[in-house]
Scaffold this motif. Structure first.
Motif, PDB file in Angstrom:
ATOM      1  N   LEU A 226      44.206  59.021  -9.971  1.00 38.58           N
ATOM      2  CA  LEU A 226      44.141  60.478  -9.813  1.00 38.58           C
ATOM      3  C   LEU A 226      45.423  61.138 -10.311  1.00 38.58           C
ATOM      4  O   LEU A 226      45.388  62.170 -10.979  1.00 38.58           O
ATOM      5  CB  LEU A 226      43.931  60.831  -8.338  1.00 38.58           C
ATOM      6  CG  LEU A 226      42.507  60.765  -7.784  1.00 38.58           C
ATOM      7  CD1 LEU A 226      42.534  60.903  -6.266  1.00 38.58           C
ATOM      8  CD2 LEU A 226      41.646  61.866  -8.389  1.00 38.58           C
ATOM      9  N   ALA A 227      46.564  60.525  -9.983  1.00 44.18           N
ATOM     10  CA  ALA A 227      47.850  61.171 -10.250  1.00 44.18           C
ATOM     11  C   ALA A 227      48.209  61.206 -11.729  1.00 44.18           C
ATOM     12  O   ALA A 227      48.721  62.217 -12.227  1.00 44.18           O
ATOM     13  CB  ALA A 227      48.957  60.465  -9.463  1.00 44.18           C
ATOM     14  N   ALA A 228      47.963  60.091 -12.447  1.00 43.09           N
ATOM     15  CA  ALA A 228      48.435  60.003 -13.835  1.00 43.09           C
ATOM     16  C   ALA A 228      47.891  61.115 -14.728  1.00 43.09           C
ATOM     17  O   ALA A 228      48.667  61.793 -15.434  1.00 43.09           O
ATOM     18  CB  ALA A 228      48.097  58.627 -14.412  1.00 43.09           C
TER      19      ALA A 228
ATOM     20  N   THR B  29      37.170  71.704  -1.430  1.00 42.22           N
ATOM     21  CA  THR B  29      36.299  70.779  -2.161  1.00 42.22           C
ATOM     22  C   THR B  29      36.530  69.349  -1.686  1.00 42.22           C
ATOM     23  O   THR B  29      35.578  68.597  -1.433  1.00 42.22           O
ATOM     24  CB  THR B  29      36.539  70.878  -3.672  1.00 42.22           C
ATOM     25  OG1 THR B  29      36.269  72.214  -4.109  1.00 42.22           O
ATOM     26  CG2 THR B  29      35.646  69.921  -4.439  1.00 42.22           C
ATOM     27  N   SER B  30      37.801  68.950  -1.537  1.00 40.51           N
ATOM     28  CA  SER B  30      38.121  67.606  -1.062  1.00 40.51           C
ATOM     29  C   SER B  30      37.564  67.383   0.341  1.00 40.51           C
ATOM     30  O   SER B  30      36.983  66.329   0.644  1.00 40.51           O
ATOM     31  CB  SER B  30      39.635  67.387  -1.059  1.00 40.51           C
ATOM     32  OG  SER B  30      40.169  67.482  -2.350  1.00 40.51           O
ATOM     33  N   GLN B  31      37.736  68.375   1.210  1.00 36.65           N
ATOM     34  CA  GLN B  31      37.240  68.239   2.578  1.00 36.65           C
ATOM     35  C   GLN B  31      35.716  68.155   2.612  1.00 36.65           C
ATOM     36  O   GLN B  31      35.144  67.353   3.373  1.00 36.65           O
ATOM     37  CB  GLN B  31      37.731  69.414   3.431  1.00 36.65           C
ATOM     38  CG  GLN B  31      39.228  69.400   3.689  1.00 36.65           C
ATOM     39  CD  GLN B  31      39.702  70.580   4.512  1.00 36.65           C
ATOM     40  OE1 GLN B  31      38.928  71.500   4.813  1.00 36.65           O
ATOM     41  NE2 GLN B  31      40.967  70.583   4.885  1.00 36.65           N
ATOM     42  N   ALA B  32      35.062  68.952   1.792  1.00 42.30           N
ATOM     43  CA  ALA B  32      33.595  68.921   1.760  1.00 42.30           C
ATOM     44  C   ALA B  32      33.079  67.566   1.293  1.00 42.30           C
ATOM     45  O   ALA B  32      32.094  67.041   1.829  1.00 42.30           O
ATOM     46  CB  ALA B  32      33.063  70.028   0.852  1.00 42.30           C
ATOM     47  N   ILE B  33      33.739  66.962   0.317  1.00 42.30           N
ATOM     48  CA  ILE B  33      33.335  65.635  -0.156  1.00 42.30           C
ATOM     49  C   ILE B  33      33.506  64.622   0.966  1.00 42.30           C
ATOM     50  O   ILE B  33      32.644  63.773   1.198  1.00 42.30           O
ATOM     51  CB  ILE B  33      34.158  65.232  -1.393  1.00 42.30           C
ATOM     52  CG1 ILE B  33      33.798  66.139  -2.584  1.00 42.30           C
ATOM     53  CG2 ILE B  33      33.910  63.775  -1.761  1.00 42.30           C
ATOM     54  CD1 ILE B  33      34.708  65.965  -3.781  1.00 42.30           C
TER      55      ILE B  33
ATOM     56  N   HIS C 273      37.252  66.435  -7.248  1.00 42.72           N
ATOM     57  CA  HIS C 273      36.127  65.511  -7.428  1.00 42.72           C
ATOM     58  C   HIS C 273      36.568  64.170  -8.007  1.00 42.72           C
ATOM     59  O   HIS C 273      35.726  63.297  -8.237  1.00 42.72           O
ATOM     60  CB  HIS C 273      35.067  66.135  -8.340  1.00 42.72           C
ATOM     61  CG  HIS C 273      34.073  66.975  -7.609  1.00 42.72           C
ATOM     62  ND1 HIS C 273      33.032  66.440  -6.883  1.00 42.72           N
ATOM     63  CD2 HIS C 273      33.983  68.324  -7.463  1.00 42.72           C
ATOM     64  CE1 HIS C 273      32.322  67.406  -6.338  1.00 42.72           C
ATOM     65  NE2 HIS C 273      32.876  68.572  -6.664  1.00 42.72           N
ATOM     66  N   GLY C 274      37.879  64.005  -8.230  1.00 42.92           N
ATOM     67  CA  GLY C 274      38.364  62.753  -8.771  1.00 42.92           C
ATOM     68  C   GLY C 274      38.201  62.631 -10.270  1.00 42.92           C
ATOM     69  O   GLY C 274      38.160  61.521 -10.805  1.00 42.92           O
ATOM     70  N   HIS C 275      38.113  63.776 -10.976  1.00 38.87           N
ATOM     71  CA  HIS C 275      37.956  63.772 -12.429  1.00 38.87           C
ATOM     72  C   HIS C 275      39.073  64.581 -13.100  1.00 38.87           C
ATOM     73  O   HIS C 275      38.807  65.561 -13.810  1.00 38.87           O
ATOM     74  CB  HIS C 275      36.587  64.342 -12.810  1.00 38.87           C
ATOM     75  CG  HIS C 275      35.457  63.428 -12.482  1.00 38.87           C
ATOM     76  ND1 HIS C 275      35.031  62.427 -13.308  1.00 38.87           N
ATOM     77  CD2 HIS C 275      34.672  63.351 -11.374  1.00 38.87           C
ATOM     78  CE1 HIS C 275      34.023  61.775 -12.754  1.00 38.87           C
ATOM     79  NE2 HIS C 275      33.793  62.311 -11.573  1.00 38.87           N
ATOM     80  N   PRO C 276      40.336  64.183 -12.893  1.00 32.97           N
ATOM     81  CA  PRO C 276      41.454  64.931 -13.485  1.00 32.97           C
ATOM     82  C   PRO C 276      41.557  64.781 -14.994  1.00 32.97           C
ATOM     83  O   PRO C 276      42.214  65.595 -15.646  1.00 32.97           O
ATOM     84  CB  PRO C 276      42.679  64.336 -12.786  1.00 32.97           C
ATOM     85  CG  PRO C 276      42.255  62.941 -12.450  1.00 32.97           C
ATOM     86  CD  PRO C 276      40.803  63.034 -12.100  1.00 32.97           C
TER      87      PRO C 276
ATOM     88  N   VAL D 189      44.151  65.109  -2.290  1.00 29.68           N
ATOM     89  CA  VAL D 189      42.717  64.851  -2.432  1.00 29.68           C
ATOM     90  C   VAL D 189      42.286  63.742  -1.466  1.00 29.68           C
ATOM     91  O   VAL D 189      41.274  63.865  -0.755  1.00 29.68           O
ATOM     92  CB  VAL D 189      42.372  64.462  -3.886  1.00 29.68           C
ATOM     93  CG1 VAL D 189      40.939  63.920  -3.971  1.00 29.68           C
ATOM     94  CG2 VAL D 189      42.527  65.673  -4.806  1.00 29.68           C
ATOM     95  N   LEU D 190      43.064  62.650  -1.394  1.00 32.66           N
ATOM     96  CA  LEU D 190      42.727  61.552  -0.487  1.00 32.66           C
ATOM     97  C   LEU D 190      42.853  61.978   0.969  1.00 32.66           C
ATOM     98  O   LEU D 190      42.009  61.625   1.813  1.00 32.66           O
ATOM     99  CB  LEU D 190      43.628  60.348  -0.768  1.00 32.66           C
ATOM    100  CG  LEU D 190      43.506  59.703  -2.156  1.00 32.66           C
ATOM    101  CD1 LEU D 190      44.450  58.512  -2.273  1.00 32.66           C
ATOM    102  CD2 LEU D 190      42.072  59.276  -2.435  1.00 32.66           C
ATOM    103  N   VAL D 191      43.895  62.745   1.284  1.00 37.16           N
ATOM    104  CA  VAL D 191      44.071  63.242   2.651  1.00 37.16           C
ATOM    105  C   VAL D 191      42.920  64.186   3.015  1.00 37.16           C
ATOM    106  O   VAL D 191      42.348  64.108   4.106  1.00 37.16           O
ATOM    107  CB  VAL D 191      45.429  63.955   2.804  1.00 37.16           C
ATOM    108  CG1 VAL D 191      45.496  64.718   4.132  1.00 37.16           C
ATOM    109  CG2 VAL D 191      46.574  62.957   2.730  1.00 37.16           C
TER     110      VAL D 191
END
Length: 452
Positions: free
Chosen positions: A21-23, A79-83, A161-164, A303-305
């Motif tokens: 995610l970070a890179a 969005t992160s919380q909803a996922i 959504h994990g699509h950076p 996002v993970l948190v």
């Protein structure tokens, strides 16, 4: 229709997912800086005077832009919380509300900056020619706030959504557009009656419109978008809209405080003289480049948190935060080693002036003391916001940067006579203060925190 809440297995809290995610986020944020660097290089080679117009037009724009971007951070958090809650199908509605919100924020920001910026330039003591030359640049920057803020909303949603990578591709595509437009317009040989800084500002506007188009294409062309509700009208939900704004208000305050405080430190450097201004400008540029790395880790960690928080999995929340902090500590320590051993070479890449080079080398060595703390504070702040703790990070930043850094920087740089090193020591103190308070907050509240 909603699905069951996500389980811990659905939310991998490990170094691999964090770095994946970070890179791309780091590369994407570096693309933002690359766009500004392109403008500076092309305009600077055209005319030093025009470069001054551009710098003056950008200074107030940067404060408005970063503050406005903070207002939109609720899109990523929600969005992160909803996922994490198993409501991925509802995230399309979050995006649609965010796009409408960003449109109105962009319009308001453009009107305020464009309307007040010109008179401001003429009433802050600038020479008339500088005020006249920078005003149209500022007004074009103001107009370009609308597409960049809408585009950033889409990028935040994709990152949640994990699509950076999609946002990264869009940003560097916009960089290509910006470079082509700058090379075409700035020399004044195009069919259009523009040149210099104003032409570069038109290039910025064109690049930001292109960024918006690229982001829209990537979202609308994503096979999962329809299932996520992107093409469905968002149901009226005043509570959700208010929560999105609430998260953004806190982040916006933090961004405004930090940006304004560092602008104040630049003023102190200006009072110290030409060598000090050049030295601090180089240090600030290097620090900003380095900051993109922990910023990317901050986005990934949040996002993970946020997903773990949405799944009501407190152990996963703590693990995600600890993982992000540990990765940030390791990476920033490595960066400190690189800067420490290469300080003179870095300084030499920026300047040929012996005095500026020597001062910059010393300041960069000292700056290694705040790179780690600065990275940890941004990751901690983003992690707190991801679990709904909005205002404590803002208060912490106000204390650290307004009440610690600004007065301490003034005292150390001027009355105490330390010059630029005094400014750097003030940044070190503020960063340590912010990091200490935010990390303490994260772990203290995580002991018994429950997502209610």
């Amino acid at each position: 229709m909603t699905s069951a809440p996500a389980t811990t297995e659905d939310i991998p809290v490990a170094i691999g997912p964090l770095l994946r995610l970070a890179a791309p986020v780091v590369v994407s944020r570096l693309g933002i800086m690359a766009m500004g660097l392109t403008d500076t290089l092309v305009v600077g080679r055209h005319s030093a005077t025009e470069l001054g117009y551009q710098a003056l037009g950008w200074a107030p724009t940067a404060i408005v832009l970063t503050t406005s971007i903070g207002l939109l951070s609720g899109v990523q958090v929600m969005t992160s919380q909803a996922i994490g809650e198993g409501r991925a199908a509802d995230t399309g509605a979050i995006l649609r509300r965010g796009l409408v919100y960003s449109l109105w924020v962009g319009i308001l920001a453009a009107l305020v900056l464009g309307g007040l910026g010109g008179p401001l330039m003429h009433h802050i003591g600038l020479a008339t020619d500088l005020a006249d030359g920078s005003t149209p640049v500022l007004q074009l920057f103001a107009l370009s706030l609308i597409p960049i803020l809408i585009a950033d909303t889409g990028v935040f949603w994709l990152e949640a959504h994990g699509h950076p990578v999609r946002g990264m591709v869009a940003m560097w595509g916009a960089n290509a557009v910006n470079l082509v437009l700058n090379l075409w317009l700035v020399p004044g040989t195009s069919p259009f009656p523009v040149a210099g800084a104003t032409a570069s500002a038109w290039a910025t506007l064109g690049a930001r419109v292109a960024l918006l188009a690229f982001v829209a294409a990537l979202i609308f062309g994503w096979s999962k978008s329809r299932g996520l509700g992107v093409f469905d009208k968002a149901p009226r939900d005043p509570a959700a809209a208010a929560e999105m704004r609430r998260v953004g208000y806190g982040a916006s305050v933090s961004h405004f405080v930090e940006t304004s405080a560092f602008a104040g430190m630049s003023i102190y450097a200006g009072w110290l003289g030409v060598t000090a201004v050049a030295t601090w400008a180089i240090v600030l540029n290097v620090a900003a480049l380095i900051f993109m790395v922990p910023l990317g880790l901050a986005v990934a960690t949040s996002v993970l948190v946020g997903r773990s928080w949405g799944a009501d999995d407190l152990p996963a929340v703590r693990r995600a935060g600890t993982l992000g902090f540990s990765a940030t500590l390791a990476v920033t320590l490595f960066i400190c080693g690189v800067v420490g051993f290469g300080a003179d070479r870095i300084a030499a890449a920026y300047t040929l002036d012996p005095a500026v080079r020597a001062a910059t080398t010393a300041a960069l060595l000292l700056s290694c003391l705040f790179f780690v703390a600065d990275g940890l504070q941004v990751v901690a702040a983003q992690s707190l916001r991801a679990r709904g703790d909005v205002w404590v990070p803002s208060l912490t930043h106000a204390i650290s940067y307004s009440m610690v850094m600004l007065p301490l920087g003034y005292y150390l740089a001027l009355p105490a006579g330390l010059g630029v090193p005094g400014i750097v020591w003030a940044v070190i103190a503020a960063s340590l203060c912010a990091a200490g308070l935010l990390l303490t907050r994260f772990y203290w509240t995580a002991r018994g925190l429950h997502h209610g």
